[in-house]
Scaffold this motif. Sequence first.
Motif, PDB file in Angstrom:
ATOM      1  N   TRP A 172      16.516 -13.867  44.329  1.00 51.77           N
ATOM      2  CA  TRP A 172      16.682 -15.154  45.062  1.00 51.77           C
ATOM      3  C   TRP A 172      15.100 -15.254  45.980  1.00 51.77           C
ATOM      4  O   TRP A 172      14.713 -14.403  46.164  1.00 51.77           O
ATOM      5  N   HIS A 173      15.066 -16.667  45.314  1.00 56.87           N
ATOM      6  CA  HIS A 173      14.621 -17.820  45.767  1.00 56.87           C
ATOM      7  C   HIS A 173      14.668 -17.641  47.800  1.00 56.87           C
ATOM      8  O   HIS A 173      16.036 -17.109  48.269  1.00 56.87           O
ATOM      9  N   PRO A 174      13.719 -17.449  48.374  1.00 56.21           N
ATOM     10  CA  PRO A 174      13.746 -17.515  50.334  1.00 56.21           C
ATOM     11  C   PRO A 174      14.585 -18.637  50.932  1.00 56.21           C
ATOM     12  O   PRO A 174      15.696 -17.632  51.793  1.00 56.21           O
ATOM     13  N   SER A 234      17.223 -19.428  48.565  1.00 51.89           N
ATOM     14  CA  SER A 234      18.353 -18.515  48.422  1.00 51.89           C
ATOM     15  C   SER A 234      19.490 -17.518  49.575  1.00 51.89           C
ATOM     16  O   SER A 234      20.324 -17.944  50.042  1.00 51.89           O
ATOM     17  N   LYS A 235      18.566 -17.037  50.234  1.00 51.13           N
ATOM     18  CA  LYS A 235      18.441 -16.078  50.711  1.00 51.13           C
ATOM     19  C   LYS A 235      18.866 -16.348  52.120  1.00 51.13           C
ATOM     20  O   LYS A 235      19.983 -15.739  52.943  1.00 51.13           O
ATOM     21  N   ALA A 267      18.975 -24.143  43.756  1.00 50.61           N
ATOM     22  CA  ALA A 267      18.003 -23.711  44.644  1.00 50.61           C
ATOM     23  C   ALA A 267      17.952 -22.783  43.100  1.00 50.61           C
ATOM     24  O   ALA A 267      16.454 -22.202  42.685  1.00 50.61           O
ATOM     25  N   GLU A 268      18.818 -21.984  42.522  1.00 55.19           N
ATOM     26  CA  GLU A 268      18.160 -20.904  41.273  1.00 55.19           C
ATOM     27  C   GLU A 268      18.230 -21.587  40.066  1.00 55.19           C
ATOM     28  O   GLU A 268      18.497 -21.195  39.214  1.00 55.19           O
ATOM     29  N   SER A 285      16.187 -22.920  38.404  1.00 58.90           N
ATOM     30  CA  SER A 285      14.351 -22.269  37.306  1.00 58.90           C
ATOM     31  C   SER A 285      15.306 -21.231  36.969  1.00 58.90           C
ATOM     32  O   SER A 285      14.625 -20.680  35.742  1.00 58.90           O
ATOM     33  N   ASN A 286      15.272 -20.081  37.215  1.00 62.00           N
ATOM     34  CA  ASN A 286      16.166 -18.640  37.502  1.00 62.00           C
ATOM     35  C   ASN A 286      16.880 -18.645  36.320  1.00 62.00           C
ATOM     36  O   ASN A 286      16.810 -17.817  35.129  1.00 62.00           O
TER      37      ASN A 286
END
Length: 693
Positions: free
Chosen positions: A630-632, A634-635, A585-586, A588-589
Amino acid sequence: MIPRSCHQLLGRGIIAVLPPFNFLTLHYAYFLATPLICSVIFWGSSTPSRSLGYVDSLFMCVSAMTGAGLNTVDLSALNSFQQAILFALLFLGHAILISITVLFVRRSAFQAKFKGISIERARKRLSLHMPGHGIPLDSINENVIVEEHQPAKSDDVGHDGKGSGTAEVTATESNGELLNDDPSQWAEDDQVTLSHMRARQHHRHRVFPMVGVGARPDLNNHPRDVAPRLPQADEDELPAFKGFIKGTQKYFASKGFIARNSQFHGLTPEERDKLGGVEYKAITFLLVIVTLYWVLFVLCGIIGMGTWLAVNHPDIARKNGLSPFWTGAFFAVSAFVNSGMSLLDANMAAFQTNAYPLLTMSLLILAGNTLYPCFLRFIIWGLRCCVPNSPSWASWKVTFDFILDHPRRVYTNLFPKRHTWYLLGTIIILNAIDWAGFEVLSLGLKEIEDLPKGYRVLDGLFQASAVRSGGFYVVTISDLRQGLLVLYVLMMYVSAYPVLVAMRNTNVYEERSLGIYAHDNTDDEQDGQSSPNMFIQLVRHHILRRQDVSTPEASRSYFVHQQLRSQLSHDLWWIALAVLLIAIAESSNFSRMPVAYSTFNIIFEVVSAYGCVGISVGFPGSNASFCSAWHPISKLILAAVTLRGRHRGLPVAIDRAVMLPSESLEWAEEEDAAMRREQSRAWGCDKMPVGSV
C-alpha cells in the motif's frame, strides 16, 4: 501583565478540551508514546542505514504493540536488534501484563488509603487524651497501617468462615470520618439513608470524552460527578431482612446488603474499611497469581517451542537465516500475546504435519487471550478446593471466596461463574463453526486434501483457534475459498465480543457507567404516561425489536442488547471509514492490479487490523501482509485502525476494577442501591432483590 482571571479562563479552556485523566486516556497515551519512541530506534537501527522507511518502521512497531500482527516487511530480513525490539513490544502491549500493572497500582492505592486512615485515627485518639495540643504526624506510629484493615484473623473467624460479631462504632467516630461534602448520612442503626440529593446543573462536556464504547457521552468519569435524581430511602422501604443478609457475613461481620453485580451497600464506615481490607488482600493475591500465570506460560512456551524447533527441525529456521531456538521463542511469545507475527516467511504452514507445535501454539493462543478468564478462574477455584478446613486457613478461605463471588470488584478479566461458563460455551461454539467451515469449505482444495486426514483435522482446529485472534495461518489464506474468507471476516469482526460483553455485563457500576438511570422520568412524568396495550408491546418486541424494560430480567436483556448495538455500530463506523479512505488512496493500484487490490481484500485487511488478528490475504510475490504493497498514507490509516481496535475491548472509564479506591466509589454504591430501590418500586416490587449477584 496578563490578568489572573485570563489565566484561569485559559486553564479551564485547556482542561475542557483535553481528555480526562483516567484508565482509558493513560492506555491511549501509553500505546501512542511507546511505538513512536521505539519506531525511531527501529528505523535508525536498519542495516544498511535507512534501508527501511520510517512509515514501515512505525507500522511494524504499532502492529507489534497492539498485537495486530500485520507486517509490511519480512521479519526474517530484519536484523537481530530490530527483531528484539518487536519481541519486547509484544510483551509491552499484552493485556495481561497491563492488568498486572493495574493490580499493582490499585494495591499501592489501598496501602496509601489505609495509611491515611490509620494516621487520622491515631491522631484522633491522641487528641482525646491530649486536648488542646496539636499532634504532629511524625509523632504517630505509622507501622500499624495495613494491619488494621486486613480481613478477620483466624481467631475472629469461625470454622464456617463467618465473623464472630460486628464491631461497635460510636456516632462521634463515624461522623468524624465522613467528609463534609459526603452525601451519605449514617443513621443510628448504622444503615445509610440517602436524601435531598439534587442533580448537578453544571456538567463538563468534552470533545474527546474517553468514557468507552456504549457509555453515555454526557456522563463524567467520576462517580461523584454523576448525581441523578434519588428517591427518599424511607425506613419502611428497606428489605425485611434488615440487619442481617446472608452473604455479607461470609467475608466480615456486617449489617449491609449485597445487590446484583457484587455491589455492597448499607455499610458503616468501619465496615467499609473491613471491605477494603478484604479487597486489598484479594488484589494482593491476584497480583501474585496473575504474575505467575503470565511468567510460567511465557517461560514454558519459550522453552518448549524453542527446544523443539532446535532439536527436531533446525533446518526450517536456518533456511531464513535464523537461530532455531530464537525462532521458536518468538513463535511462543507471539502466540501467547495473540499477535501472529512470525520470523519464518511461511508462518505456521511449515508445521502442517507436526502435532507438537500445533497443539502448543493452540494452547498458548487460548491461554493468552480468549480463554484466559476461564483458565484463571479454574486455577483460583482449584486453589480454593485445596485450602484445608482449619482456623489458621480461614483468612485465605475468605479471600478465595471473595474473589470467586465478586471477581469484577478486583479484576477486569475475571468473571462470575455463570458468565465464565457463558464465555467458555461461546468460545467453543465459535471455534467449532470455524473448524467446520475449514473442513467443509476446503473440500476440493488440493493443498488441504493432500494432507493426512488426522493432520487435516488438527490443522483445522489450529486455524480455528488462530483466526479469531491468534493471527497465524497453517495454509495459504489467499488459496482458500471465498466463502471461508467471508466467514473469517465475520469471526475477526466479533473476536472481542465474548470477553467484552462479559466485562460490560458484570461491571459493578453498570447503571452509572452506561447511563441506564442517568435521566429517569420523574414520578409526575411516569404518572402521565399510560402503559401500552398488548398489541403495542407485540409490535415493539417482534416488529420494531424494542425491549420491554418493565421487569428486572428484561432490563438486563435490554442492557446486553444495547451494548451489542453500540459496539457493532461503533465498529462498523471505523471500519467503513477506513475502507473508504484506503480504497481512495489505492485507486491507482486498483487500476493496475484489480484482483490483488480488490475491495474485499482491503476489507479483509482492515477487519484483521481492527480485530488485532493479523491474518492477511497477502500480496503476489511477497511474504509480507497485503498492506506491505500500500501507499504510506494507507499504512498510516491502518495503523490508526489497529490502535482503535486494540482499545475496543477495554472496560469503560467507570469500572471498579480499574478505578482507585476512594470515598466516591463507596458513595456510588449507596446511590446505585437507592436508584435500584426506586426502580424496584416502579416495577411493583416492595422489596429489593437481596443477595443476587
